[in-house]
Design a protein around this motif. Structure first.
Motif, mmCIF file in Angstrom:
data_model
loop_
_atom_site.group_PDB
_atom_site.id
_atom_site.type_symbol
_atom_site.label_atom_id
_atom_site.label_comp_id
_atom_site.label_asym_id
_atom_site.label_seq_id
_atom_site.Cartn_x
_atom_site.Cartn_y
_atom_site.Cartn_z
ATOM 1 N N PHE A 152 0.831 -1.199 0.000
ATOM 2 C CA PHE A 152 0.000 0.000 0.000
ATOM 3 C C PHE A 152 0.869 1.254 0.000
ATOM 4 C CE2 PHE A 152 -2.425 -3.307 2.289
ATOM 5 C CZ PHE A 152 -3.486 -3.434 1.407
ATOM 6 N N ASP A 153 0.432 2.242 -0.746
ATOM 7 C CA ASP A 153 1.198 3.481 -0.888
ATOM 8 C C ASP A 153 1.379 4.203 0.441
ATOM 9 O OD1 ASP A 153 1.376 3.027 -3.590
ATOM 10 O OD2 ASP A 153 -0.341 4.282 -4.119
ATOM 11 N N SER A 154 0.356 4.135 1.314
ATOM 12 C CA SER A 154 0.434 4.865 2.581
ATOM 13 C C SER A 154 1.531 4.316 3.484
ATOM 14 C CB SER A 154 -0.917 4.806 3.307
ATOM 15 O OG SER A 154 -1.209 3.473 3.713
ATOM 16 N N TYR A 159 8.004 1.678 5.233
ATOM 17 C CA TYR A 159 8.822 0.558 4.766
ATOM 18 C C TYR A 159 10.231 1.026 4.400
ATOM 19 C CZ TYR A 159 10.390 -3.289 1.788
ATOM 20 O OH TYR A 159 11.128 -4.301 1.224
ATOM 21 N N GLU A 160 10.305 2.129 3.683
ATOM 22 C CA GLU A 160 11.611 2.657 3.267
ATOM 23 C C GLU A 160 12.440 3.108 4.473
ATOM 24 O OE1 GLU A 160 13.003 2.563 0.384
ATOM 25 O OE2 GLU A 160 11.271 1.671 -0.616
ATOM 26 N N GLU A 161 11.772 3.687 5.469
ATOM 27 C CA GLU A 161 12.488 4.123 6.672
ATOM 28 C C GLU A 161 13.069 2.926 7.426
ATOM 29 O OE1 GLU A 161 11.763 6.810 10.731
ATOM 30 O OE2 GLU A 161 10.171 6.628 9.219
ATOM 31 N N LEU A 162 12.297 1.856 7.502
ATOM 32 C CA LEU A 162 12.784 0.644 8.172
ATOM 33 C C LEU A 162 13.926 0.004 7.385
ATOM 34 C CD1 LEU A 162 9.328 -0.862 9.182
ATOM 35 C CD2 LEU A 162 11.101 -0.112 10.780
ATOM 36 N N LEU A 163 13.782 -0.025 6.064
ATOM 37 C CA LEU A 163 14.817 -0.624 5.229
ATOM 38 C C LEU A 163 16.116 0.176 5.328
ATOM 39 C CD1 LEU A 163 15.334 -2.942 3.271
ATOM 40 C CD2 LEU A 163 14.626 -1.444 1.396
ATOM 41 N N GLY A 180 -2.781 -3.178 17.781
ATOM 42 C CA GLY A 180 -2.894 -4.589 17.448
ATOM 43 C C GLY A 180 -3.630 -4.797 16.138
ATOM 44 N N GLY A 181 -3.071 -5.640 15.281
ATOM 45 C CA GLY A 181 -3.725 -5.969 14.020
ATOM 46 C C GLY A 181 -3.517 -4.975 12.905
ATOM 47 N N CYS A 182 -2.572 -4.028 13.073
ATOM 48 C CA CYS A 182 -2.373 -3.015 12.030
ATOM 49 C C CYS A 182 -1.427 -3.493 10.925
ATOM 50 C CB CYS A 182 -1.875 -1.708 12.631
ATOM 51 S SG CYS A 182 -0.178 -1.775 13.242
ATOM 52 N N GLY A 183 -0.809 -4.669 11.098
ATOM 53 C CA GLY A 183 0.037 -5.210 10.031
ATOM 54 C C GLY A 183 1.521 -5.180 10.318
ATOM 55 N N LYS A 184 1.896 -5.117 11.583
ATOM 56 C CA LYS A 184 3.323 -5.046 11.937
ATOM 57 C C LYS A 184 4.050 -6.336 11.550
ATOM 58 C CE LYS A 184 2.336 -4.314 16.240
ATOM 59 N NZ LYS A 184 0.866 -4.237 16.142
ATOM 60 N N THR A 185 3.422 -7.472 11.829
ATOM 61 C CA THR A 185 4.059 -8.760 11.505
ATOM 62 C C THR A 185 4.253 -8.914 10.008
ATOM 63 O OG1 THR A 185 3.123 -9.820 13.472
ATOM 64 C CG2 THR A 185 3.825 -11.267 11.686
ATOM 65 N N THR A 186 3.232 -8.526 9.241
ATOM 66 C CA THR A 186 3.338 -8.602 7.777
ATOM 67 C C THR A 186 4.456 -7.709 7.266
ATOM 68 O OG1 THR A 186 0.961 -9.049 7.624
ATOM 69 C CG2 THR A 186 2.062 -8.321 5.617
ATOM 70 N N THR A 307 -5.772 3.536 4.570
ATOM 71 C CA THR A 307 -6.759 4.499 4.085
ATOM 72 C C THR A 307 -8.017 3.736 3.675
ATOM 73 O OG1 THR A 307 -6.023 4.346 1.781
ATOM 74 C CG2 THR A 307 -4.889 5.941 3.195
ATOM 75 N N ASP A 308 -9.112 4.444 3.462
ATOM 76 C CA ASP A 308 -10.382 3.798 3.088
ATOM 77 C C ASP A 308 -10.247 2.996 1.796
ATOM 78 O OD1 ASP A 308 -11.556 4.850 5.317
ATOM 79 O OD2 ASP A 308 -12.497 6.541 4.279
ATOM 80 N N GLU A 309 -9.552 3.560 0.814
ATOM 81 C CA GLU A 309 -9.413 2.865 -0.470
ATOM 82 C C GLU A 309 -8.520 1.636 -0.347
ATOM 83 O OE1 GLU A 309 -11.103 3.309 -3.269
ATOM 84 O OE2 GLU A 309 -12.215 4.799 -2.080
ATOM 85 N N GLU A 310 -7.464 1.741 0.453
ATOM 86 C CA GLU A 310 -6.589 0.588 0.668
ATOM 87 C C GLU A 310 -7.326 -0.513 1.428
ATOM 88 O OE1 GLU A 310 -2.276 2.949 0.858
ATOM 89 O OE2 GLU A 310 -3.401 2.533 2.686
ATOM 90 N N ALA A 311 -8.155 -0.096 2.409
ATOM 91 C CA ALA A 311 -8.951 -1.061 3.168
ATOM 92 C C ALA A 311 -9.915 -1.802 2.248
ATOM 93 C CB ALA A 311 -9.713 -0.339 4.277
ATOM 94 N N TRP A 312 -10.543 -1.081 1.336
ATOM 95 C CA TRP A 312 -11.487 -1.688 0.392
ATOM 96 C C TRP A 312 -10.755 -2.634 -0.568
ATOM 97 C CZ3 TRP A 312 -15.613 -3.806 -0.671
ATOM 98 C CH2 TRP A 312 -16.207 -3.863 -1.931
ATOM 99 N N GLU A 313 -9.567 -2.262 -0.986
ATOM 100 C CA GLU A 313 -8.775 -3.138 -1.857
ATOM 101 C C GLU A 313 -8.431 -4.441 -1.136
ATOM 102 O OE1 GLU A 313 -4.469 -3.194 -4.234
ATOM 103 O OE2 GLU A 313 -5.087 -1.419 -3.108
ATOM 104 N N LEU A 314 -8.046 -4.334 0.135
ATOM 105 C CA LEU A 314 -7.720 -5.529 0.920
ATOM 106 C C LEU A 314 -8.963 -6.389 1.126
ATOM 107 C CD1 LEU A 314 -5.756 -7.196 2.640
ATOM 108 C CD2 LEU A 314 -6.290 -5.696 4.578
#
Length: 520
Positions: A152-154, A159-163, A180-186, A307-314
């Motif tokens: 996701f773009d958001s 991701y780049e900061e962590l890399l 919890g559940g925001c996607g940290k493990t992924t 974001t709402d659009e990313e949530a809908w895509e998922l």
């Protein structure tokens, strides 16, 4: 006479045989060269295998036998001598201006080739005794776990900061935190895949910790990923050996500790850290910002919701919605997705639960979400409601737990003024016995900060407001109901406080006089 004749015959025969043996050196020169080249290949293969065993022993923190090191020291100059001799043999030596082979040169060199071949053959036979023929095969990368992972773009910036932090040699400990559940493990698994693909580390270890810390279990999980066994039983001795293993000078290691609920002592586990980190780097994922601070993370990244659009895509991806799906079902899906407020674990759980089910089931799920009633999640899926319940149970002060339940009294999506929240909490006696309003206010603020650090509340407007995620609020209301701490929002003019020890009446037009007492 017969005796002389026999002696002459024997002598002539030996002379012929001896001459023939000597003549084979220049005549079969190429065969001698080929034999030595083949033995050289065997020596190289054997040496590589022995070196591999030595490296494996180092990784197991096992000392090699003296004979192994002695053989390696002996075989290396022998290999150099063989290479030099082969190179010399390949040189075209001739006499008579190049028209006639140099038989004398070939004779002497062929004898050297034959002698060296025997030396190499004996060395190879000895080296084979030091080879470990069987070894557990390394597991393949976990890349296949991420086949259905959407980018996701958001989150690209996070991701780049962590890399970048992974590539920075000055950063040894990195913290990734979020609700919890925001996607940290992924996100952590995606970073692991990239680190392996780009060879940023020689070894990447992924270890799940969870809310119950078991030092031995964590040590065993790290050792298992390293194909490493502890000869000791004591935790302290195991920690020392594991630290030695992770601190190898020639190996860069990344240890990912996923789902931390409290601060860990790296030294107790055996993970190199601080000034003695060596080539070991640690990435932790946690729900608590304070855990990142306590573990001295040099780089901390907060992972927000989608974001709402990313949530809908998922949601579409997990529910297997396509162009052939009815518009009515898509409409229901969009409403359900919006109710999840961008929380990936809830979106994925609900979409997977509703996948392939009738429209009635989708309607039931939507109504339950709108009425703050938990939706039944299919078995085998990660339940977001249980995730938040565990987060509540892990709050270590009764003030934080009470304030958590108090926040659920406000409407969905409401930005709660902090001063109003403080007033309500003090008025309801959540802070216990205090001697001044300032002390009471500080107690409430500390509880509020704990909830924000635990990602159960979000800070809005620079500290002036807080906000509770809709699904977190649903869990809070459910907990309040189960623990008989139901919050009733009455509109009667003369509402009264039924029990000072529990939350009863809030958001009334007129507050009971007991709440306005300034004895605090």
């Amino acid at each position: 006479m017969d005796c002389i004749s026999g002696f002459a015959s024997s002598f002539s025969r030996d002379l012929v045989v001896g001459t023939t043996n000597q003549l084979r050196y220049p005549c079969c020169f190429n065969d001698f060269l080929k034999d030595l080249e083949q033995e050289e290949e065997k020596l190289i293969t054997t040496r590589n295998s022995v070196e591999d065993r030595v490296k494996h022993a180092r990784k197991q923190v096992i000392k090699n036998a003296e004979v192994v090191n002695a053989w390696l020291e002996k075989s290396n100059p022998l290999k150099d001598k063989v290479e030099h001799l082969i190179k010399k043999a390949r040189t075209n030596r001739s006499c008579c201006f190049g028209y006639c082979p140099n038989w004398i040169w070939k004779y002497h060199l062929a004898k050297k080739l034959a002698k060296r071949r025997k030396e190499v053959e004996m060395c190879v036979q000895e080296g084979k005794m030091y080879i470990q023929y069987e070894r557990i095969a390394s597991l393949s990368s976990k890349q296949h776990f991420l086949e259905n992972c959407l980018k996701f773009d958001s989150r690209e910036g996070d991701y780049e900061e962590l890399l970048e932090a992974l590539k920075d040699d000055d950063v040894t400990t990195i913290g990734l935190y979020g609700m919890g559940g925001c996607g940290k493990t992924t996100m952590a698994m995606e970073l692991m895949r990239t680190a392996e693909a780009e060879n940023l580390f020689d070894k990447v270890l992924f270890v799940s910790v969870s809310n119950i810390v078991d030092v031995r279990k964590i040590q065993d999980r790290i050792a298992s990923a390293l194909q490493f066994q502890f000869p000791e039983e004591g935790e302290t001795e195991r920690a020392q050996r594991l630290c030695s293993r992770l601190n190898l000078d020639d190996q860069r290691t990344l240890v990912i500790l996923d789902d931390l609920w409290q601060s860990l002592d790296f030294g107790v586990i055996g993970i190199p850290s601080g000034q003695n980190h060596g080539n070991c780097k640690v990435l932790i994922t946690t729900q608590y910002e304070t855990v990142c601070s306590l573990m001295n993370c040099q780089r901390m990244v907060y992972l927000s919701t989608l974001t709402d659009e990313e949530a809908w895509e998922l949601f579409q991806n997990q529910a297997h919605l396509s162009e052939s799906t009815s518009d009515n079902l898509k409409h229901l899906g969009r409403l359900i997705s919006d109710e999840c407020k961008g929380l990936p674990v809830a979106i994925a759980a609900l979409a997977s639960t509703l996948k392939g089910k009738a429209e009635d089931d989708w309607n039931v799920a939507l109504v339950r979400l709108k009425n703050s009633i938990p939706v039944n999640i299919e078995r085998g899926l990660k339940d977001p409601y249980k995730c938040f319940r565990v987060s509540y149970d892990n709050l270590d002060t009764k003030e934080a737990k009470s304030l958590f339940l108090l926040c659920s009294v406000f409407p969905e999506g409401y930005e709660i003024p902090v001063e109003t929240l403080i007033r309500f909490a003090i008025g309801l006696g959540m802070v216990g016995e205090v001697w001044s309003y300032e002390e009471a206010r500080n107690e409430v603020c500390a509880a509020k900060n704990k909830l924000i650090s635990s990602c159960l509340l979000s800070d809005i407007g620079g500290g002036k407001h807080v906000k509770m995620h809709d699904l977190v609020r649903d869990v809070a209301l459910c907990i309040a109901s189960n623990e008989n701490k139901v919050i009733k929002c009455m509109m009667e003019k003369n509402a009264t406080l039924e029990c000072r020890s529990s939350i009863r009446y809030l958001l009334c037009k007129e507050f009971p006089s007991e709440l306005n007492r300034s004895s605090c």
